[in-house]
Design a protein around this motif. Structure first.
Motif, PDB file in Angstrom:
ATOM      1  N   LEU B 143      20.820 -71.205   7.734  1.00  0.00           N
ATOM      2  CA  LEU B 143      21.950 -72.153   7.781  1.00  0.00           C
ATOM      3  C   LEU B 143      21.980 -72.962   6.477  1.00  0.00           C
ATOM      4  N   ALA B 172      21.003 -80.398  15.641  1.00  0.00           N
ATOM      5  CA  ALA B 172      22.264 -79.641  15.672  1.00  0.00           C
ATOM      6  C   ALA B 172      22.051 -78.236  15.099  1.00  0.00           C
ATOM      7  N   ARG B 175      20.529 -76.140  17.792  1.00  0.00           N
ATOM      8  CA  ARG B 175      21.553 -75.747  18.776  1.00  0.00           C
ATOM      9  C   ARG B 175      22.440 -74.631  18.219  1.00  0.00           C
ATOM     10  N   ARG B 179      23.129 -70.935  19.739  1.00  0.00           N
ATOM     11  CA  ARG B 179      24.478 -70.379  19.931  1.00  0.00           C
ATOM     12  C   ARG B 179      24.583 -68.983  19.339  1.00  0.00           C
ATOM     13  N   ARG B 180      23.847 -68.749  18.250  1.00  0.00           N
ATOM     14  CA  ARG B 180      23.894 -67.441  17.592  1.00  0.00           C
ATOM     15  C   ARG B 180      22.861 -66.479  18.171  1.00  0.00           C
TER      16      ARG B 180
END
Lengths: 294, 294
Positions: B143, B172, B175, B179-180
């Motif tokens: 990320l 975050a 999270r 989600r991925r």
């Protein structure tokens, strides 16, 4: 700063049908311990907040602040706040304000670690005296926010558009401004565009037009700025959201920092270069901002 | 997670000459409110912290964690912690640990708004069961941390090298990883270099060499990574701090996330691309990391 009131809220689901929330509220003494150390607000700055002005007992712009609270909650994967419950809580706390200027904070944390329920509370305190900032203005320095203008939109996990409790950077930027002999900071992107101040929105006058940096994933949409745009619009003045190069901040005919409690503070210098203050307009804006607004 | 103990500390000046700090400590029930809402940890994530492993009653790497706490305090303009007082507090809390793995948190906030005294406390809780992460590894996604590699050094107000309580972005990111469909994230700079995981240091094996991204203003120097480097060094293995392009994370012969509580978790996949796990070495590292270390 002196406390006026503090209320703990037991948050209900956003579709809770009840009309009376009295049993979900509990006033408490803000000088006594109220939060557990497991609360994620204290452990990780993991929550969101709003600051409202309360003028002579009237909480300003409750609707826009609650909209933004809900927007921040969405960005942070927090349960949607029940706006009716919050409205009711705000009214109860505002009743303790009395005359003069106060600051109300709405806080919503992810709750105690390992438990699924958010923690929510409201505080009310006397506002600092901002007379001098409103009249003589504030000297600002520009500080790099570290990212390019387009980053927040493609990296939402950075939560740059949410008003989170992870606010240490904002406070550090203000300390850095003080170290440089200024009063406040204006964040700029690493590719040279004006973003916002640590706790305020930037407003510029460019000739006859009033411009603010376009709200985006990385710039909070300022409730006070919205209010000022609507005031100026009613007077037939042109307002616009634009991408603002850093040089425009220096060159603007006048500039202000707008926020809910300090209201309109004219910018008197940018990085040591003095800027003319439009005192008549500033006084007019602050008179408007001090009047009851919803 | 179950609490084992919690201690409030009344911080003394860093040059306080006393040898016994008993009267500055107060054990409290972590399930009861302990912090005022005015505390800047809860209002603004304005403070710093450390997490230590406590194994069978032994707090691991107390010295390096206290050094880093002092380093973070300096970066955040917080009063320097009295390391003797903290050592004494850590020992008292660790006495409540019992057998097995626990996690101890040291927290130092800027204190209650408007008051000059920091708030300090320690919590001790049972550690989550990390057996599976240590054995089967963790899938990670990369990320963007939003900034170029050189930004943190020239923008210290971003406090990217301090372990602050403004930790919402780290949560975050985890999270977003979930989600991925992954377990954890690895932050990379916007110009394509590996930084660190939200709560861990990245370690790579490149042939016979072990490499970690060079600690800098934007990468926390990992206490567990330092410990692993010293262990590998004693075995004659070459270790190095380097600038690591993101592609190297994908191409490395093996990779781990190192942290104080999960210890060495092999990386089993990067952005969906599987990675071989060196189970023998991982077991060896975790056996070492679970042994008493100072």
């Amino acid at each position: 700063m002196a406390w006026r009131s503090a209320l703990l809220i037991d948050p209900v689901a956003s579709d809770d049908p009840r009309e009376d929330f009295a049993e979900t509220f509990r006033f408490f003494d803000p000088d006594e311990p109220a939060l557990r150390v497991g609360d994620l607000s204290a452990q990780r700055g993991d929550g969101i907040f709003e600051s409202l002005g309360v003028i002579d007992g009237h909480p300003q712009e409750v609707g826009p602040h609650l909209e933004r609270l809900a927007h921040s909650a969405g960005l942070c994967d927090l349960p949607a706040p029940h706006l009716g419950q919050w409205r009711s809580a705000i009214a109860r706390v505002a009743a303790h304000a009395g005359a003069g200027e106060n600051v109300m904070k709405l806080l919503l944390s992810r709750g105690v670690e390992g438990q699924p329920i958010p923690t929510a509370w409201i505080t009310l305190a006397s506002a600092p005296d901002n007379t001098r900032s409103r009249r003589d203005g504030v000297d600002v320095v520009t500080l790099d926010r570290g990212h390019a203008l387009d980053v927040p939109a493609r990296a939402p996990w950075l939560q740059l558009g949410a008003k989170t409790l992870s606010y240490a950077v904002n406070m550090a930027a203000i300390r850095e401004a003080h170290r440089r002999g200024a009063d406040d900071a204006v964040f700029v992107s690493s590719d040279g565009f004006v973003l916002e101040a640590p706790t305020a929105t930037v407003l510029l006058r460019l000739g006859d037009r009033f411009v603010t940096p376009e709200p985006s994933a990385g710039i909070l949409h300022g409730t006070t700025q919205i209010s000022v745009f609507s005031y100026l619009g009613r007077r037939g003045v042109e307002t616009a959201y634009e991408t603002v190069p850093t040089a425009t901040l220096v060159d603007a005919d006048a500039a202000w920092l707008l926020s809910s409690v300090r209201l309109a503070a004219p910018i008197a210098a940018v990085d040591g270069v003095a800027k003319a203050i439009d005192r008549a307009l500033t006084d007019e804006l602050n008179a408007y901002l001090l009047s009851p607004r919803d």
